[in-house]
Design a protein around this motif. Sequence first.
Motif, short mmCIF file in Angstrom:
data_model
loop_
_atom_site.label_atom_id
_atom_site.label_comp_id
_atom_site.label_asym_id
_atom_site.label_seq_id
_atom_site.Cartn_x
_atom_site.Cartn_y
_atom_site.Cartn_z
N LEU A 258 0.83 -1.20 0.00
CA LEU A 258 0.00 0.00 0.00
C LEU A 258 0.87 1.26 0.00
O LEU A 258 0.62 2.20 -0.76
N ILE A 259 1.90 1.25 0.84
CA ILE A 259 2.78 2.43 0.91
C ILE A 259 3.49 2.66 -0.42
O ILE A 259 3.55 3.79 -0.93
N LEU B 224 1.02 4.08 -2.93
CA LEU B 224 0.77 5.50 -2.72
C LEU B 224 1.95 6.34 -3.18
O LEU B 224 1.78 7.42 -3.76
N SER C 127 3.95 5.57 -5.57
CA SER C 127 3.89 5.57 -7.04
C SER C 127 2.84 6.54 -7.56
O SER C 127 3.04 7.20 -8.59
N ILE C 128 1.73 6.64 -6.84
CA ILE C 128 0.70 7.62 -7.24
C ILE C 128 1.26 9.04 -7.14
O ILE C 128 1.07 9.86 -8.05
N GLY C 129 1.97 9.32 -6.05
CA GLY C 129 2.60 10.63 -5.91
C GLY C 129 3.60 10.90 -7.01
O GLY C 129 3.68 12.01 -7.56
N TYR D 34 1.18 5.06 9.08
CA TYR D 34 0.19 5.96 8.49
C TYR D 34 0.84 7.28 8.06
O TYR D 34 0.60 7.78 6.96
N ALA E 216 3.14 6.71 5.04
CA ALA E 216 2.41 6.58 3.78
C ALA E 216 1.92 7.94 3.28
O ALA E 216 2.03 8.26 2.09
N ALA E 217 1.39 8.75 4.20
CA ALA E 217 0.85 10.06 3.80
C ALA E 217 1.94 10.98 3.27
O ALA E 217 1.78 11.65 2.24
N ILE F 17 3.62 10.15 -0.29
CA ILE F 17 2.91 10.57 -1.50
C ILE F 17 3.56 11.83 -2.07
O ILE F 17 3.72 11.97 -3.29
#
Length: 447
Positions: free
Chosen positions: A283-284, A287, A289-291, A333, A336-337, A340
């Motif tokens: 998940l991290i 995220l 990769s999305i950033g 958490y 991960a935030a 991004i």
Amino acid sequence: MDRQLKPEAKAASNDRFAKSLSRLAAGPTARYRLLFGTPDLASAVLASLVGRIPISVTALAILLFVQARSGSFAIAGAISAAYVLGLACASPLVGRLVDRRGPHGILIATALVYPAALLWLIALVSNNTHPAGLALLAASAALAGAALPPVTVCMRALFPQILADDQLLQAAYALDSALVEMIFIAGPILVAGFIALAYPQGALYLSATCGAAGSIIFLRTAAVRRWTLHDVESNRSLLGPLRNRQLLTLFAATLLYAGAFGLFEVGVTALAANQNRPSAAGLILGLASIGSTVGALVYGSRDWQPAVTGQFLAALVLMALGIAAVAPITNLYWFAAIAIFTCAPMSVALAAESTLISRLAEPAMLTESFTWMGTFLLTGVSAGIAAGGLLVDRLPPLFVFIAAAAVTSLAALIAWLCLDPVPSVDPVPSASAPLSEAARSVDSPHF
């Protein structure tokens, strides 16, 4: 003191204000609208997507399929590594053949050999996991890697032939980096779906199909059919693009920051595992990769004042600072935030590097130059993963992230000291300009 503006100053101020309003009205997607308005570009980019799917699926699918049948991660890792090794070693030769003879014959040949090699691998794994068959397994995997259809590098080499405007070319490479990032997000999800169905070889059948069909679809696009060959020097060196000191410097920086990619991946995996939440690593990384994808799209949507060399350097510096910023964070958490945003420069560095290669490489060596970029990226990521594995066995994940930031900083230092400035380019016409002015057709002198 007279506070009244002179007419010239007032006119200049109004002109700047009008340009600012024009940029705001155009919006962040204006450049991409111009890009996709270029004749034959959209069809080539969309056609390339199918042929790119294997780059994010095959190595992982081989790893999980061989492990499921053999019960050994050591054997599975060795066979997957043979695939990557075959790709890294053969791709510069494939690129050189494309530069000399065009992509048509190479795409047809790889469309046949790639699926055949994967089907051979599937048959060997399904019927023979005895140690005596490991050499054949490795050979089939290496052959598949060597025969991976060069759709991605052909697309990158095709952009300068389609686009006459350098700012649109920069946007194209930013879009290309974002697409590759999204493919690497989707690939593991596709593999996970086949694993959930207890059919791991299905992911390899998917790769074989996409490799074959994607090559043919891409080959049939108008832009590829009008591929332009450039004259090759009679005294061309065997080293090809590696004779170019600037490109060699760029590839050295690539090796280092790609190593940071591998270190970061291992660090995230170790951080999640240490907190008994190994699934959080995926998940991290997703995220992050999305950033990175968003960062590339923003980068390609506007003009930037520094020269392209400066943009590449800035991306590396921001990448190093971003990794250093998340290094001490242990809360998953928060990690991960923040990741991004701090990972946004990663694809920007790749996009800026692609733009630099398109300007530094000789036209007759452009495809080969992009394959060398891929070879150094693969080597760097693999070395980073290996080094990260050694570090996490002895030290907390913090030190893996510090190492990633350090090698990225070293890449930035090399770029700063050794890369000559590449001049900035003139901006594209405004979004309201006629398409014939903003995006030139493939019938331009580039063909």
